[in-house]
Design an enzyme around this catalytic site. Sequence first.
Site, mmCIF file in Angstrom:
data_model
loop_
_atom_site.group_PDB
_atom_site.id
_atom_site.type_symbol
_atom_site.label_atom_id
_atom_site.label_comp_id
_atom_site.label_asym_id
_atom_site.label_seq_id
_atom_site.Cartn_x
_atom_site.Cartn_y
_atom_site.Cartn_z
ATOM 1 N N GLY A 1 0.852 -1.332 0.073
ATOM 2 C CA GLY A 1 -0.158 0.093 -0.074
ATOM 3 C C GLY A 1 0.795 1.304 -0.005
ATOM 4 O O GLY A 1 1.532 1.396 -0.603
ATOM 5 N N GLY B 1 -3.627 -3.939 2.645
ATOM 6 C CA GLY B 1 -4.557 -4.572 3.668
ATOM 7 C C GLY B 1 -4.123 -5.960 4.113
ATOM 8 O O GLY B 1 -4.390 -6.582 5.275
#
Length: 398
Positions: free
Chosen positions: A355, A378
């Site tokens: 991310g 995630g």
Amino acid sequence: MTQQRIGKKTVRDIDVTNKKVLLRADLNVPLENGAVTDDTRIRESIPTIRYLLEHGAAGVVVCSHLGRPKGRDEALSLAPVAGRLANILNREVLFAEDCVGEQAAAAVGAMPRGSILLLENLRFHPAEEANDPAFARELASFADVFVNDAFGSAHRAHASTEGVTHYLPSVAGLLMEKEVQYLSALVADPPKPFAAVIGGAKVSTKISAIEHLLPKLDMLFLGGGMANTFFVANGVDVRMSLVEAEQVAVARRILEDAKARHVQVFLPVDVVAATAFAVDAESTVVKPADVPRGYMILDIGPATVKLYARELRKAKAVIWNGPMGVFEMENFSHGSTGIAREIASLQAATVVGGGETAAVVAMTGLEKQFTHVSTGGGASLEMLEGRELPGVAALLDS
Ligand code: AMP
């Protein structure tokens, strides 16, 4: 770092000769005006595709999601990804304008031996995220085996990550194996001293990971917006900074727990404070306790980068999740890129959660200096929380 088996069958454990393979890849790449702006995830998918073809697969049917479309949305078509995939592989990649239905079935049926077909964005159908059994069965009908290489989507039980495993023998791809190996090995058996650098916007999204890591850690370095809540827990007035008032007690508990476990906790000693959440905002470097009235903390300061760098040199393993500031704005990116450079230079096992943190590393161009940079934000966070990912759990045990 000792490599450990992931406890699941992988492409290496099965015979794919003459078999059609349904490959769930993570081709969720950023697009701008229909062009791929960062092809990292496409490149990371290549080893499994090559492996399957080199081992005689009758064909590879690749599927993925892209973005968050609400129904069919041409701006989120995987067609440009097919083009980039073909360029990188230097061979033809067929494309089906839907992932299920007559068109998809016809495209799969017409695949020449040893070819690659990319299906259109799975999320054009709400059935994907709903993990609809009929949709999953239809996807499964295109192949003899299922290979899940989409680590970035493994924390979601969707039709293409969990549903299909009910209808096909299902194994992990090489990227999935690598991701799970690095992250689980680090958390299960970290070389000591073990340090975690945790940043990002909010404490609330990182608590579970911090709590799970704490018993293993020797040092915890905090930064980003989430550090503000820790400042408040220590009685510091951070003025206009982002604070989660309802998490102050949690921050206090983490500090106490860390103390009881003899984990050294480091908070920023200086910060970049600005008059507004804007690129052109006036800013100043101050001690956290000296943030002027009307200012907000948007980055860690240079003395903090120096301090963290010096202390991190003692670590034999480092996990990093969450930027140190609002790195998307140049003025407030130096704390994050500074920490990235320092971690990259360590003689230690260095693992970066995906991310935003991976985006920071990409800004420095130092990806190769890390032991592992995860492709899944995630999913890597959930692994740090010690949770089993449904997309991994559903695969055949080894
Ligand atoms: P996360 O996804 O929780 O790791 O958070 C990443 C986001 O945190 C990035 O988009 C940053 O812009 C944001 N962020 C980092 N530091 C701050 C800060 N001091 N104030 C507000 N947002 C921040």
